[in-house]
Motif scaffolding. Structure first.
Motif, short mmCIF file in Angstrom:
data_model
loop_
_atom_site.label_atom_id
_atom_site.label_comp_id
_atom_site.label_asym_id
_atom_site.label_seq_id
_atom_site.Cartn_x
_atom_site.Cartn_y
_atom_site.Cartn_z
N GLY A 75 0.77 -0.92 0.27
CA GLY A 75 -0.20 -0.23 -0.02
C GLY A 75 1.35 1.29 -0.06
N LEU A 76 0.35 2.77 -0.17
CA LEU A 76 0.79 3.34 -0.32
C LEU A 76 0.73 4.84 0.05
N SER A 77 -0.07 4.05 1.42
CA SER A 77 -0.69 4.91 2.41
C SER A 77 -0.76 4.40 3.93
N LEU A 327 7.77 0.39 -19.06
CA LEU A 327 7.70 2.07 -19.11
C LEU A 327 6.56 2.57 -18.47
N ARG A 328 5.60 2.37 -17.74
CA ARG A 328 4.96 3.44 -17.41
C ARG A 328 4.71 2.39 -15.61
N GLU A 329 5.21 1.02 -15.45
CA GLU A 329 5.15 0.67 -14.30
C GLU A 329 6.86 1.26 -13.78
N ILE A 331 7.41 3.97 -13.24
CA ILE A 331 7.86 5.82 -12.92
C ILE A 331 7.70 5.83 -11.75
N THR A 332 7.09 4.61 -10.96
CA THR A 332 7.02 4.91 -9.61
C THR A 332 8.43 4.63 -8.97
N GLU A 333 9.74 3.80 -9.58
CA GLU A 333 10.92 3.61 -8.52
C GLU A 333 11.44 4.66 -9.80
N VAL A 342 6.15 14.09 -3.02
CA VAL A 342 4.85 14.03 -2.36
C VAL A 342 3.70 13.83 -3.01
N LYS A 343 3.46 13.01 -1.93
CA LYS A 343 2.29 12.37 -3.61
C LYS A 343 0.69 12.31 -3.50
N HIS A 344 -0.22 12.66 -4.71
CA HIS A 344 -1.02 13.05 -5.41
C HIS A 344 -1.94 11.70 -5.69
N ALA A 375 3.86 13.71 -13.22
CA ALA A 375 2.19 13.49 -12.91
C ALA A 375 2.75 12.41 -14.38
N PHE A 376 0.86 11.58 -13.58
CA PHE A 376 0.76 10.50 -15.20
C PHE A 376 -0.14 9.41 -14.35
N GLY A 377 -0.69 8.59 -15.16
CA GLY A 377 -1.71 8.01 -14.09
C GLY A 377 -2.68 6.94 -14.90
N HIS A 378 -4.16 6.76 -14.94
CA HIS A 378 -4.74 6.02 -15.11
C HIS A 378 -6.27 7.34 -15.81
N ILE A 379 -5.58 7.93 -17.03
CA ILE A 379 -6.55 8.83 -17.32
C ILE A 379 -7.94 8.04 -18.18
N LEU A 384 -5.66 10.54 -11.80
CA LEU A 384 -3.57 10.67 -12.52
C LEU A 384 -3.32 11.02 -10.57
N HIS A 385 -2.22 10.35 -10.93
CA HIS A 385 -0.78 10.62 -9.93
C HIS A 385 -0.24 11.21 -10.20
N TYR A 386 -0.67 12.84 -9.43
CA TYR A 386 0.33 14.22 -9.14
C TYR A 386 0.82 14.20 -8.13
N ASN A 387 2.02 13.72 -8.61
CA ASN A 387 3.05 13.08 -7.88
C ASN A 387 4.11 14.66 -7.62
N VAL A 388 5.18 14.74 -6.66
CA VAL A 388 5.98 15.71 -6.65
C VAL A 388 7.35 16.32 -6.36
N ALA A 416 -8.01 8.22 -5.63
CA ALA A 416 -9.18 7.83 -6.36
C ALA A 416 -8.95 6.30 -6.18
N GLU A 417 -7.41 6.25 -5.78
CA GLU A 417 -7.28 4.05 -5.70
C GLU A 417 -6.49 3.71 -4.74
N HIS A 418 -5.97 4.84 -4.07
CA HIS A 418 -4.66 4.04 -3.12
C HIS A 418 -5.07 4.24 -1.56
N GLY A 419 -6.37 4.73 -1.15
CA GLY A 419 -7.14 4.94 0.24
C GLY A 419 -7.07 6.04 0.98
C1 MLT Z 1 0.92 3.18 -10.00
O1 MLT Z 1 0.09 3.65 -11.13
O2 MLT Z 1 1.70 3.15 -11.05
C2 MLT Z 1 0.45 3.79 -8.90
O3 MLT Z 1 -0.55 3.85 -8.06
C3 MLT Z 1 0.92 5.22 -9.04
C4 MLT Z 1 2.15 5.84 -7.62
O4 MLT Z 1 3.31 5.24 -7.36
O5 MLT Z 1 1.79 7.06 -7.73
#
Ligand code: MLT
Ligand code: ZN
Length: 464
Positions: A75-77, A327-329, A331-333, A342-344, A375-379, A384-388, A416-419
């Motif tokens: 989890g991310l929260s 590439l998409r997966e 991004i967080t790493e 700081v995640k949003h 910024a990236f996400g499941h549009i 959106l994951h609007y991380n800063v 939206a999804e992380h709780g």
């Molecule tokens: C993702 O979609 O890759 C994760 O839920 C987002 C994240 O790390 O902020």
């Protein structure tokens, strides 16, 4: 009951090897995946079956000791991390990982909470079925956590959040009762749908020990493409065009900023097979009807010709598909390697995404000019994951509030999804209407009157 006698009683239930008390052995249960939250558990308990979960809950509740349910810890929260008191018992479901049943005709799987998502996916795949929950963390995330947090992921636009897969649940409540609702019915309108109280409530109302999940037939054909677009508005035009041409086959529509992919290539040695662009879209479609690839290629030709997209590539093999998804997966790493982020995890109505990005970017740059936006996400589903990425000294709460206020002006959600976990408790209290919070609190108090199930998560101020 003293803690020593509680630990002895717990050991009698789960066996000596089922209770962890040594400080070094407790480390994995003491922090979240990102090392953002750190706690000090009294002990960790690992029951082997539902009856043992019930016995553990009864013992803890009788001793007035709080329980923190724990699964794959992806989890991310911070929802599975205990507090610092040294008084909370972590209840890990990892020893309950059986797949109890796969019903091919009914397209269902009955699985215990500790089963890893990927293990369940592989088991149903062998039978020609699909468990359509897809997360970057699927190799570690466990079913109990996925259900308890109502996980999202990359195919929500087609298959919905985890909640929409759940047909039945087995739950241990705060008084140790086992509720067996493992029905595998598509239609069940007999009174309250009580299982919803345990989905997405992050272990604060009960402990999910097993679930029946709805499967679906496995599509025979899949097409994956990466497109370059000049703006988020053009990404939405692309979504509209895709809906018109191959709409019911869309399973993924992910937006990634050029800066986000530049971080991936910089830190993880992956290559983007297109030239530089401000934005990219990763699109996936799947169907059992032949002709999907041709239809997708015709539509992609049109969007290139109409200049909705400036460049594109369609994967020609499973390896190329995996490379595009990597590439998409990643991004967080890559974001993690850049420094403090700081995640949003926000959602807004899909049509508002370009304006949201513009307003949020301007607001952040005005107040925190040194920040880098990731910024990236499941549009395709408005998330959106609007991380800063910010310096250590920056006040994260001020940044959260700034962005969540922008989200609020678009009628969006702060998660939206992380709780909520422990990360967004204060922001939930600030952003949700008092009447919404009050009704949620009433349910919490009714189901967990002593506030012993994952206290401090979702709510901050429930008093027994
Ligand atoms: C993702 O979609 O890759 C994760 O839920 C987002 C994240 O790390 O902020
Ligand atoms: Zn996500």
């Amino acid at each position: 009951m003293q803690h020593k006698s509680l630990i002895d009683a717990l050991s009698k239930v789960v066996g000596d090897r089922g209770v962890v008390t040594e400080v070094d052995d407790l480390v994995p249960f003491s922090h979240d995946w990102r090392h953002m939250f750190h706690g000090r558990p009294l002990c960790a308990v690992l029951p082997r079956n539902t009856q043992e979960v019930s016995d553990v809950v009864r013992l803890c509740v009788a001793a007035g000791v709080a329980i923190v349910p724990f699964g794959g810890n992806t989890g991310l929260s911070g929802g599975a991390t205990p507090d610092q008191s040294g008084q909370q018992v972590v209840l890990s479901l990892t020893r309950m990982s059986a797949i109890r049943d796969i019903d091919v005709m009914g397209e269902t799987i009955e699985v215990e909470a500790g089963c890893i998502l990927q293990t369940a996916q592989e088991a149903v795949d062998e039978k020609g079925l699909l468990l359509p929950i897809t997360l970057a963390a699927e190799g570690s995330a466990r079913i109990g956590g996925i259900v308890s947090t109502n996980a999202g992921g990359t195919n929500v636009l087609r298959y919905g959040m985890a909640r929409s897969r759940v047909l039945g649940l087995e739950v241990v409540t705060a008084d140790g009762q086992i509720i067996n609702g493992l029905r595998r019915l598509r239609k069940d309108n007999a009174g309250y749908d009580w299982k919803q109280w345990f989905i997405g409530t992050e272990g604060t109302l009960g402990i999910v020990t097993a679930a029946v999940l709805q499967l679906t037939s496995k599509p025979r054909y899949r097409v994956t493409a990466l497109l370059a677009v000049s703006s988020a508005a053009n990404a939405l035009k692309l979504l509209c065009a895709a809906r018109g041409a191959i709409g019911e086959t869309l399973t993924g529509f992910e937006l990634m900023s050029g800066a986000a992919l530049a971080r991936v290539t910089r830190h993880l040695q992956l290559k983007v097979p297109l030239g530089q662009a401000d934005w990219y879209v990763l699109l996936e479609a799947s169907s059992s009807l032949p002709g999907l690839r041709d239809a997708t290629e015709v539509f992609l030709g049109e969007v290139l010709e109409n200049e909705i997209a400036s460049d594109g590539v369609v994967a020609e093999s499973e390896k190329q598909e995996a490379d595009l998804w990597a590439l998409r997966e990643s991004i967080t790493e890559a974001e993690g390697k850049e420094g403090r982020s700081v995640k949003h995890d926000v959602s807004v109505p899909i049509s508002a995404i370009p304006e949201f990005l513009q307003v949020a970017d301007e607001a952040v740059m005005r107040i925190f000019p040194e920040a880098q936006i990731n910024a990236f996400g499941h549009i395709g589903d408005g998330n959106l994951h609007y991380n800063v990425i910010v310096p250590q000294s920056l006040d994260a709460l001020a940044l959260n509030q700034l962005i969540h206020d922008v989200v609020g002006t678009f009628g969006g959600s702060i998660s939206a999804e992380h709780g909520i976990g422990q990360y967004r408790v204060d922001e939930l209290t600030r952003c949700r209407a008092p009447a919404e919070l009050a009704i949620a609190r009433q349910i919490k108090v009714a189901l967990d009157p002593q506030n012993l199930l994952n206290p401090g998560k979702v709510f901050s101020n429930i008093k027994p």
